[in-house]
Design a protein around this motif. Structure first.
Motif, PDB file in Angstrom:
ATOM      1  N   PHE A   7      -6.859 -29.317  28.213  1.00 21.36           N
ATOM      2  CA  PHE A   7      -5.791 -29.683  29.139  1.00 21.36           C
ATOM      3  C   PHE A   7      -5.795 -28.666  30.281  1.00 21.36           C
ATOM      4  N   GLY A   8      -6.161 -29.141  31.473  1.00 17.78           N
ATOM      5  CA  GLY A   8      -6.300 -28.254  32.617  1.00 17.78           C
ATOM      6  C   GLY A   8      -5.084 -28.237  33.506  1.00 17.78           C
ATOM      7  N   LYS A   9      -5.314 -27.953  34.784  1.00 16.75           N
ATOM      8  CA  LYS A   9      -4.221 -27.888  35.751  1.00 16.75           C
ATOM      9  C   LYS A   9      -3.520 -29.239  35.843  1.00 16.75           C
ATOM     10  N   GLY A  10      -2.194 -29.192  35.945  1.00 23.17           N
ATOM     11  CA  GLY A  10      -1.431 -30.428  36.014  1.00 23.17           C
ATOM     12  C   GLY A  10      -1.490 -31.224  34.731  1.00 23.17           C
ATOM     13  N   LYS A  11      -1.828 -30.547  33.619  1.00 26.61           N
ATOM     14  CA  LYS A  11      -1.938 -31.169  32.296  1.00 26.61           C
ATOM     15  C   LYS A  11      -2.978 -32.288  32.261  1.00 26.61           C
ATOM     16  N   LYS A  12      -3.954 -32.212  33.177  1.00 28.16           N
ATOM     17  CA  LYS A  12      -5.022 -33.213  33.171  1.00 28.16           C
ATOM     18  C   LYS A  12      -5.956 -32.949  31.998  1.00 28.16           C
ATOM     19  N   GLU A  13      -6.267 -34.004  31.287  1.00 30.05           N
ATOM     20  CA  GLU A  13      -7.102 -33.878  30.091  1.00 30.05           C
ATOM     21  C   GLU A  13      -8.561 -34.180  30.422  1.00 30.05           C
TER      22      GLU A  13
END
Length: 288
Positions: free
Chosen positions: A176-182
């Motif tokens: 899970f990266g920036k902005g909760k992007k998976e």
């Protein structure tokens, strides 16, 4: 003057982006320009042509002084990586015009694109990564190194990674990266072995348990500082592990899009070079 030269000159006087793109594509260094790269080139050329029109300048009358002023205009509006990306197709255009003997020279030839202060930190070199991996390491330290240098995870991504996000059987990490992007990241062979050793050392941890067992960025940085000191390599920061992963994949595949996918970048403009897309990059990462 040949008929083709006259047609190209007329098109450039009218700021015809499609003609400019065909020139750039026809003289691409690698001979291949992906659709993704072509769109990035179109964006850069459109911005350049708008600037020329606003300043009442022409493509073929553009000189070195004006090239420096255009670079400075981009610097005021964009980050260094975007400046480089926007100038890339413009440089390619003048290179094509030189090859076809339509323009006498490249006005950007002596223009320094990025300020020294804008240059990103250097990644750890392959030798430095090897030195760190071959010095005495705990299972946690080994996993930390490989999550950065192979999987390309950010600091927060390393800290938040749980055992429930690790699919050793399928060879994937759920990140899970920036902005909760998976995104899904391939687990390399060496990282798989490190994760198996760590799981065994921690006694089959619960799925919600954090893989590294660290709570703060300070703890993560301190852990890497100890490894760097032990291996006698230069300290470059945690993020340079991630840069090493992207640099290695780009170097081995020649694909900027592969590195973009691995690192989870929202925009390819965070990189400075464009090349073809290689769908085999997952296999490459798995072999690390």
């Amino acid at each position: 003057m040949s008929k083709r030269h006259a047609e190209v000159q007329r098109a450039l006087e009218e700021f015809d982006v499609e003609v400019a793109l065909r020139l750039v594509r026809g003289h691409a260094r690698r001979g291949v320009v992906s659709d993704h790269t072509l769109e990035a080139y179109r964006t850069g050329l459109l911005q350049f042509f708008r600037y020329l029109q606003e300043q009442r300048l022409t493509v073929l009358g553009f000189d070195r002084l004006e090239a420096g002023l255009y670079r400075d205009t981009l610097r005021r509006r964009h980050k260094a990586a975007t400046v480089i990306a926007r100038l890339a197709p413009v440089r390619q255009l003048y290179r094509a015009l030189q090859i076809e003997e339509i323009a006498p020279g490249d006005p950007f030839a002596e223009v320094v694109v990025a300020k020294p202060s804008d240059a990103p930190p250097r990644p750890y070199t392959p030798d430095e990564i090897r030195q760190m991996l071959t010095c005495p390491l705990t299972p946690t330290e080994e996993t930390l190194l490989l999550l950065g240098a192979n999987a390309g995870l950010r600091r927060d991504e390393m800290l938040k990674l749980t055992w429930g996000d690790v699919d050793l059987a399928g060879g994937r990490l759920r990140v899970f990266g920036k902005g909760k992007k998976e995104r899904s990241v391939r687990i390399s062979r060496s990282l798989r072995a490190a994760l198996e050793r760590l799981r065994e050392a921690t006694g089959k941890p619960a799925t919600e348990s954090r893989v590294l067992g660290l709570d703060t960025t300070h703890q993560l940085v301190y852990a890497l500082e100890k490894i760097v000191a032990r291996a006698h390599v230069q300290w470059r920061g945690v993020h340079s592990l991630r840069r090493a992963a992207g640099s290695r994949l780009h170097r081995e595949t020649g694909s900027l899009q592969a590195a973009q996918k691995l690192l989870g970048h929202a925009s390819i403009e965070t990189t400075t070079r464009y090349t073809y897309h290689d769908e085999t990059h997952d296999a490459t990462v798995e072999d690390w």
